[in-house]
Motif scaffolding. Structure first.
Motif, PDB file in Angstrom:
ATOM      1  N   LEU A  51      -1.178  -1.011 -30.796  1.00  0.00           N
ATOM      2  CA  LEU A  51      -1.836   0.222 -30.349  1.00  0.00           C
ATOM      3  C   LEU A  51      -0.741   1.291 -30.257  1.00  0.00           C
ATOM      4  N   GLU A  52      -0.851   2.306 -31.104  1.00  0.00           N
ATOM      5  CA  GLU A  52       0.209   3.327 -31.189  1.00  0.00           C
ATOM      6  C   GLU A  52       0.208   4.210 -29.945  1.00  0.00           C
ATOM      7  N   GLY A  53       1.391   4.438 -29.379  1.00  0.00           N
ATOM      8  CA  GLY A  53       1.461   5.295 -28.183  1.00  0.00           C
ATOM      9  C   GLY A  53       2.727   6.124 -28.147  1.00  0.00           C
ATOM     10  N   GLY A  54       3.406   6.269 -29.312  1.00  0.00           N
ATOM     11  CA  GLY A  54       4.636   7.065 -29.340  1.00  0.00           C
ATOM     12  C   GLY A  54       5.783   6.337 -28.652  1.00  0.00           C
ATOM     13  N   LYS A  55       6.861   7.073 -28.403  1.00  0.00           N
ATOM     14  CA  LYS A  55       8.036   6.451 -27.788  1.00  0.00           C
ATOM     15  C   LYS A  55       7.833   6.339 -26.275  1.00  0.00           C
ATOM     16  N   SER A  56       8.200   5.193 -25.698  1.00  0.00           N
ATOM     17  CA  SER A  56       8.059   5.008 -24.240  1.00  0.00           C
ATOM     18  C   SER A  56       8.884   6.062 -23.502  1.00  0.00           C
ATOM     19  N   SER A  57       8.278   6.693 -22.491  1.00  0.00           N
ATOM     20  CA  SER A  57       8.952   7.840 -21.868  1.00  0.00           C
ATOM     21  C   SER A  57      10.100   7.421 -20.958  1.00  0.00           C
ATOM     22  N   ILE A  58      10.056   6.208 -20.405  1.00  0.00           N
ATOM     23  CA  ILE A  58      11.153   5.760 -19.525  1.00  0.00           C
ATOM     24  C   ILE A  58      12.154   4.909 -20.295  1.00  0.00           C
ATOM     25  N   GLY A  59      11.686   3.943 -21.035  1.00  0.00           N
ATOM     26  CA  GLY A  59      12.575   3.191 -21.936  1.00  0.00           C
ATOM     27  C   GLY A  59      13.321   2.029 -21.304  1.00  0.00           C
ATOM     28  N   LEU A  60      13.098   1.759 -20.022  1.00  0.00           N
ATOM     29  CA  LEU A  60      13.658   0.576 -19.352  1.00  0.00           C
ATOM     30  C   LEU A  60      12.505  -0.166 -18.705  1.00  0.00           C
ATOM     31  N   GLU A  61      12.631  -1.482 -18.536  1.00  0.00           N
ATOM     32  CA  GLU A  61      11.571  -2.269 -17.912  1.00  0.00           C
ATOM     33  C   GLU A  61      11.360  -1.825 -16.466  1.00  0.00           C
ATOM     34  N   SER A  62      10.230  -2.288 -15.899  1.00  0.00           N
ATOM     35  CA  SER A  62       9.899  -1.902 -14.518  1.00  0.00           C
ATOM     36  C   SER A  62      10.875  -2.518 -13.513  1.00  0.00           C
ATOM     37  N   THR A  63      10.977  -1.880 -12.359  1.00  0.00           N
ATOM     38  CA  THR A  63      11.727  -2.435 -11.231  1.00  0.00           C
ATOM     39  C   THR A  63      10.829  -3.496 -10.580  1.00  0.00           C
ATOM     40  N   ILE A  64      11.370  -4.707 -10.345  1.00  0.00           N
ATOM     41  CA  ILE A  64      10.535  -5.760  -9.731  1.00  0.00           C
ATOM     42  C   ILE A  64      10.913  -5.912  -8.261  1.00  0.00           C
ATOM     43  N   ILE A  65       9.895  -5.846  -7.405  1.00  0.00           N
ATOM     44  CA  ILE A  65      10.151  -6.017  -5.971  1.00  0.00           C
ATOM     45  C   ILE A  65       9.266  -7.131  -5.404  1.00  0.00           C
TER      46      ILE A  65
ATOM     47  N   ILE B 247       0.830  -1.206   0.000  1.00  0.00           N
ATOM     48  CA  ILE B 247       0.000   0.000   0.000  1.00  0.00           C
ATOM     49  C   ILE B 247       0.872   1.266   0.000  1.00  0.00           C
ATOM     50  N   LYS B 248       1.941   1.244   0.789  1.00  0.00           N
ATOM     51  CA  LYS B 248       2.857   2.402   0.823  1.00  0.00           C
ATOM     52  C   LYS B 248       3.440   2.681  -0.561  1.00  0.00           C
ATOM     53  N   LEU B 249       3.916   1.624  -1.202  1.00  0.00           N
ATOM     54  CA  LEU B 249       4.579   1.801  -2.500  1.00  0.00           C
ATOM     55  C   LEU B 249       3.557   2.140  -3.588  1.00  0.00           C
ATOM     56  N   TYR B 250       2.380   1.529  -3.484  1.00  0.00           N
ATOM     57  CA  TYR B 250       1.322   1.814  -4.465  1.00  0.00           C
ATOM     58  C   TYR B 250       0.948   3.298  -4.418  1.00  0.00           C
ATOM     59  N   LYS B 251       0.759   3.792  -3.199  1.00  0.00           N
ATOM     60  CA  LYS B 251       0.341   5.203  -3.044  1.00  0.00           C
ATOM     61  C   LYS B 251       1.394   6.146  -3.614  1.00  0.00           C
ATOM     62  N   LYS B 252       2.649   5.806  -3.439  1.00  0.00           N
ATOM     63  CA  LYS B 252       3.710   6.712  -3.857  1.00  0.00           C
ATOM     64  C   LYS B 252       4.027   6.589  -5.350  1.00  0.00           C
ATOM     65  N   PHE B 253       4.049   5.387  -5.891  1.00  0.00           N
ATOM     66  CA  PHE B 253       4.632   5.201  -7.231  1.00  0.00           C
ATOM     67  C   PHE B 253       3.660   4.738  -8.316  1.00  0.00           C
ATOM     68  N   CYS B 254       2.399   4.444  -7.957  1.00  0.00           N
ATOM     69  CA  CYS B 254       1.506   3.891  -8.989  1.00  0.00           C
ATOM     70  C   CYS B 254       0.457   4.903  -9.418  1.00  0.00           C
ATOM     71  N   PRO B 255       0.080   4.933 -10.705  1.00  0.00           N
ATOM     72  CA  PRO B 255       0.665   4.099 -11.748  1.00  0.00           C
ATOM     73  C   PRO B 255       2.115   4.484 -12.025  1.00  0.00           C
ATOM     74  N   GLY B 256       2.936   3.497 -12.368  1.00  0.00           N
ATOM     75  CA  GLY B 256       4.341   3.784 -12.644  1.00  0.00           C
ATOM     76  C   GLY B 256       5.181   2.534 -12.831  1.00  0.00           C
ATOM     77  N   PRO B 257       6.515   2.724 -12.988  1.00  0.00           N
ATOM     78  CA  PRO B 257       7.396   1.625 -13.426  1.00  0.00           C
ATOM     79  C   PRO B 257       7.844   0.684 -12.304  1.00  0.00           C
ATOM     80  N   ILE B 258       6.888   0.162 -11.529  1.00  0.00           N
ATOM     81  CA  ILE B 258       7.238  -0.774 -10.454  1.00  0.00           C
ATOM     82  C   ILE B 258       6.317  -1.992 -10.532  1.00  0.00           C
ATOM     83  N   THR B 259       6.911  -3.181 -10.416  1.00  0.00           N
ATOM     84  CA  THR B 259       6.148  -4.446 -10.444  1.00  0.00           C
ATOM     85  C   THR B 259       6.287  -5.121  -9.086  1.00  0.00           C
ATOM     86  N   PHE B 260       5.156  -5.589  -8.558  1.00  0.00           N
ATOM     87  CA  PHE B 260       5.136  -6.210  -7.233  1.00  0.00           C
ATOM     88  C   PHE B 260       4.931  -7.714  -7.368  1.00  0.00           C
ATOM     89  N   ILE B 261       5.711  -8.489  -6.608  1.00  0.00           N
ATOM     90  CA  ILE B 261       5.433  -9.930  -6.521  1.00  0.00           C
ATOM     91  C   ILE B 261       4.594 -10.140  -5.260  1.00  0.00           C
TER      92      ILE B 261
END
Ligand code: AMP
Ligand code: MG
Length: 310
Positions: free
Chosen positions: A163-177, A77-91
């Motif tokens: 589905l066209e969406g232009g160039k990815s703004s970050i360009g690296l895969e998500s951080t997995i935690i 919940i802490k990480l979701y509130k701070k970083f989502c939506p965004g480049p973080i993947t949760f296990i």
């Protein structure tokens, strides 16, 4: 970028019919299918030539949609509130009665989940009554796609729709935690892990050692442009491509700059398109100058080291 509703409707119809399509995200493009459909998930593995034991990340619109599939805890919940939506993947732990296809997880009892930020994909996710399983839209072990043209280069007509969406703004895969017990990073990614440590108020271990693989993003050879790469190089021959983090006054046809002034965010955004461009320009090998090993530079170095195990 403007949202084109007829494109989103086309994507939605294909997904409802268990087809796979490419979707834009802020990290990299994804090869998406209905995560509740065995048929769609099987197709993803076949198209990518991905080993069946490499599980997929499932993409949701928001946290309420996740409740039926996973259990979560305070750190989530802490990480979701701070970083989502965004480049973080949760296990997280998968719930017993979840409808997630067994092909997504390779029968694991855990699930990797993410909430992508790209507005077009968020708009699409909002219209679906299922989440999207979506690995990166590239052939297995190769460089990820950050533009629709990269997806076309890899899959040609085999993919039903991009589905066209232009160039990815970050360009690296998500951080997995992994958040099931003591938090640990399984893959460095587009979110600097020191920001995660600050929010959790604790040191977080990085466990991306290939001998203890639980996320194949940790495999040694990955992200490969298909030609040899050498790192921390100062001098190059004219027939080699030379990647530099910062633009130089001397411009040679074999020099490729990742950013104007050595900015790591800009460099990350340009990394995969530069690797793909070098391959297209038919250089036979790549040398890379030293990249600072801090912030996103750590992720860039991680990808280049794995790509160099060619
Ligand atoms: P990609 O195919 O580029 O989207 O990468 C997805 C990454 O997530 C791979 O490295 C997977 O191994 C990892 N992953 C997916 N599901 C899980 C899981 N349940 N546990 C650990 N890692 C996972
Ligand atoms: Mg990938």
């Amino acid at each position: 970028m403007k949202i084109n509703l007829s494109n989103i409707k086309k994507a939605k119809n294909l997904l409802f019919n268990s087809e796979c399509i490419a979707i834009p995200t802020e990290t990299v493009y994804g090869l998406a299918g209905n995560a509740y459909s065995d048929k769609a998930c099987k197709k993803i593995f076949t198209l990518k030539k991905r080993p069946k034991n490499n599980p997929l990340i499932v993409h949701y619109h928001k946290f309420q949609d996740l409740k039926k599939d996973c259990s979560f805890n305070k750190n989530f919940i802490k990480l979701y509130k701070k970083f989502c939506p965004g480049p973080i993947t949760f296990i997280l732990d998968l719930k017993k009665n979840s409808k997630i296809s067994k092909f997504v997880t390779n029968k694991k009892k855990t699930l990797a989940v993410r909430f992508p930020k790209h507005p077009i994909t968020r708009n699409l996710l909002k219209r679906l009554n299922f989440p999207l399983a979506a690995p990166s839209a590239n052939l297995s072990k190769r460089v990820s796609a950050v533009c629709s043209s990269h997806v076309k280069d890899d899959f040609g007509k085999k993919i039903k729709y991009i589905l066209e969406g232009g160039k990815s703004s970050i360009g690296l895969e998500s951080t997995i935690i992994d958040l099931r017990t003591k938090p640990k990073i399984l893959r460095l990614g587009g979110l600097d892990f020191s920001a995660i440590q600050r929010v959790l108020n604790q040191k977080v271990k990085i466990q991306n050692n290939p001998s203890k693989i639980s996320a194949p993003g940790q495999f040694k050879l990955h992200y490969s442009p298909g030609i040899p790469i050498k790192l921390n190089i100062r001098k190059v021959k004219d027939d080699e491509a030379y990647i530099l983090i910062r633009e130089k006054k001397i411009k040679k046809s074999n020099y490729y700059f990742l950013s104007r002034k050595g900015d790591l965010k800009e460099a990350a955004k340009n990394l995969y398109s530069t690797l793909r461009k070098i391959k297209k320009n038919k250089h036979l090998s790549i040398s890379v100058s030293k990249i600072p090993n801090k912030g996103l530079g750590k992720t860039i170095n991680d990808r280049l080291i794995r790509a160099s195990k060619f």
